[in-house]
Design an enzyme around this catalytic site. Structure first.
Site, PDB file in Angstrom:
ATOM      1  N   LYS A   1       1.875   5.788  -4.064  1.00 33.51           N
ATOM      2  CA  LYS A   1       3.248   5.456  -4.465  1.00 33.51           C
ATOM      3  C   LYS A   1       3.339   3.961  -4.792  1.00 33.51           C
ATOM      4  O   LYS A   1       2.429   3.188  -4.467  1.00 33.51           O
ATOM      5  CB  LYS A   1       4.206   5.811  -3.327  1.00 33.51           C
ATOM      6  CG  LYS A   1       3.962   5.035  -2.041  1.00 33.51           C
ATOM      7  CD  LYS A   1       4.822   5.576  -0.888  1.00 33.51           C
ATOM      8  CE  LYS A   1       4.490   4.856   0.408  1.00 33.51           C
ATOM      9  NZ  LYS A   1       5.106   5.515   1.573  1.00 33.51           N
TER      10      LYS A   1
ATOM     11  N   TYR B   1       8.235 -29.347  -3.851  1.00 31.95           N
ATOM     12  CA  TYR B   1       9.682 -29.234  -3.648  1.00 31.95           C
ATOM     13  C   TYR B   1      10.055 -29.507  -2.198  1.00 31.95           C
ATOM     14  O   TYR B   1       9.396 -29.028  -1.278  1.00 31.95           O
ATOM     15  CB  TYR B   1      10.152 -27.817  -3.968  1.00 31.95           C
ATOM     16  CG  TYR B   1      10.289 -27.532  -5.447  1.00 31.95           C
ATOM     17  CD1 TYR B   1      11.184 -28.232  -6.238  1.00 31.95           C
ATOM     18  CD2 TYR B   1       9.523 -26.533  -6.030  1.00 31.95           C
ATOM     19  CE1 TYR B   1      11.315 -27.938  -7.591  1.00 31.95           C
ATOM     20  CE2 TYR B   1       9.645 -26.229  -7.377  1.00 31.95           C
ATOM     21  CZ  TYR B   1      10.542 -26.941  -8.153  1.00 31.95           C
ATOM     22  OH  TYR B   1      10.672 -26.664  -9.482  1.00 31.95           O
TER      23      TYR B   1
HETATM   24  C1  LIG Z   1       4.003   5.689   2.507  1.00 26.68           C
HETATM   25  C2  LIG Z   1       3.765   6.888   3.348  1.00 26.68           C
HETATM   26  C3  LIG Z   1       2.504   7.111   3.923  1.00 26.68           C
HETATM   27  C4  LIG Z   1       1.384   6.108   3.868  1.00 26.68           C
HETATM   28  O1  LIG Z   1       1.602   5.131   4.875  1.00 26.68           O
HETATM   29  P1  LIG Z   1       0.520   4.017   5.207  1.00 26.68           P
HETATM   30  O2  LIG Z   1       1.050   3.328   6.412  1.00 26.68           O
HETATM   31  O3  LIG Z   1       0.467   3.114   4.017  1.00 26.68           O
HETATM   32  O4  LIG Z   1      -0.756   4.718   5.420  1.00 26.68           O
HETATM   33  C5  LIG Z   1       2.305   8.297   4.598  1.00 26.68           C
HETATM   34  N1  LIG Z   1       3.304   9.208   4.723  1.00 26.68           N
HETATM   35  C6  LIG Z   1       4.530   9.012   4.201  1.00 26.68           C
HETATM   36  C7  LIG Z   1       5.578  10.043   4.397  1.00 26.68           C
HETATM   37  C8  LIG Z   1       4.805   7.847   3.515  1.00 26.68           C
HETATM   38  O5  LIG Z   1       6.033   7.640   3.022  1.00 26.68           O
END
Ligand SMILES: *Cc1c(COP(=O)(O)O)cnc(C)c1O
Length: 357
Positions: A33, A253
């Site tokens: 994702k 800055y």
């Molecule tokens: C994003 C997500 C994961 C992966 O999580 P990580 O901590 O990056 O391994 C797994 N399950 C769900 C439902 C998620 O939303």
């Protein structure tokens, strides 16, 4: 060309995916994702396609991008659908779908789906974000099966604190899950990266590794399996300007850094508009031509400054690693008060360059 770029090591990605499967003996959905946590979802999916049991994304837009690039096989929508009209596409594109709320269940019941769906039925076992209440879980399972719209159900839940290895909360969540699913004969999926690496006792037919695929540890402290991960992204750039300053001169800055002694300052083409965290303080580690040094002063939009005083031989054109195989993204994240997930997801403007080794 501006020298800022992110190198993506696809061999390391495959190594990390393999590790997730190896340590769990389970099937693994590679979580890609948010554009594979900034690593480029299509290229990462292509690199994993032969190996992977499937992929997981947040929403249908992300899944369609993969299908359009020719990625076949299972793709799970981790939040399911947001509106009823997505169901036709889910059916047509053969996507798997999380059901986390009763309103989604009702829309499936009322839908015109002809080819029965694969649904991952999510239980709220204690994180209290999404997922069905334990008291509703069995009835939801039966309703889905009775709807005639669903061919297969995987039972899933998500941990809130699996990255805290001494915390009893994951064990409590597991007990809630076990209670809620009593008597249901179906595959289960509970483990995200910290649970893959740190919670071997949690049952899993399917695991859902995300951050570990990219080679960053989900834990704050050292952990044996996490030590076997290989960082995938190297964020790098070059020194574009050098100046010699006497003691007591401000840099950048807000004069947030003032030289304590005669200092050779290197300016790096990298800033917060590239995703480097603006809150990284003076002292955040960087690597210059392979040698450790530190960030000094405030990170600005397109540039940041580093200390070259103790690095004779470095200067204009020296290569700077902001994070990668030597400087861990987790360390930079900790300094900046965030997590490597956010550093990766915030990456922008820099070109992604893919390499196989
Ligand atoms: C994003 C997500 C994961 C992966 O999580 P990580 O901590 O990056 O391994 C797994 N399950 C769900 C439902 C998620 O939303």
């Amino acid at each position: 060309m501006r020298p800022a770029r992110a190198l993506i090591d696809l061999q390391a990605l495959r190594h990390n995916y393999q590790l997730a499967r190896e340590v769990t003996g389970a099937k693994a959905l590679a979580v890609i994702k948010a554009d594979a946590y900034g690593h480029g979802a299509v290229r990462c999916a292509q690199a994993l396609q032969e190996q992977a049991d499937g992929f997981a994304v947040a929403c249908i837009e992300e899944a369609l991008q993969l299908r359009e690039a020719g990625i076949g096989g299972p793709i799970l929508l981790l939040e399911g659908f947001f509106e009823a009209d997505e169901l036709a596409l889910i059916e047509q594109q053969d996507l798997w779908c999380v059901v986390h709320s009763l309103w989604q269940l009702e829309l499936i019941e009322r839908s015109a789906v002809r080819k029965p769906l694969t649904v991952w039925l999510k239980l709220d076992s204690g994180m209290h974000r999404v997922g069905l209440h334990p008291a509703d879980y069995q009835a939801a399972y039966r309703r889905l099966l009775a709807s005639g719209k669903v061919a297969k159900i995987v039972l899933m839940s998500h941990f809130a604190r699996a990255d805290e290895l001494d915390c009893p909360r994951s064990t409590e969540q597991l007990a809630v899950f076990e209670q809620a699913r009593q008597g249901l004969v179906a595959e289960v999926s509970l483990r995200n990266s910290p649970a893959v690496l740190g919670w071997p006792q949690v049952p899993s037919d399917w695991v859902r590794p995300g951050i570990m695929l990219y080679g960053a540890s989900p834990f704050e402290q050292a952990q044996a399996l996490a030590a076997r991960l290989q960082p995938v992204m190297t964020l790098e750039s070059k020194i574009i300007s050098v100046r010699e300053l006497p003691a007591d001169e401000p840099v950048g800055y807000g004069a947030r850094f003032v030289t304590e002694r005669p200092t050779r300052v290197g300016v790096v083409a990298m800033g917060y508009a590239d995703g480097y965290p603006r809150h990284a303080p003076t002292g955040t580690p960087v690597l210059i031509d392979g040698r450790p040094s530190r960030l000094i002063g405030r990170v600005s939009m397109d540039m940041l400054c580093v200390d070259l005083s103790d690095l004779p031989g470095t200067g204009l054109g020296s290569r700077v690693e902001l994070w990668g195989k030597q400087i861990l993204a987790s360390d930079v994240a900790t300094r900046a008060g965030t997590i490597p997930y956010q550093l990766f997801c915030n990456l922008r403007r820099v070109p992604l360059l893919y390499c196989e080794a």
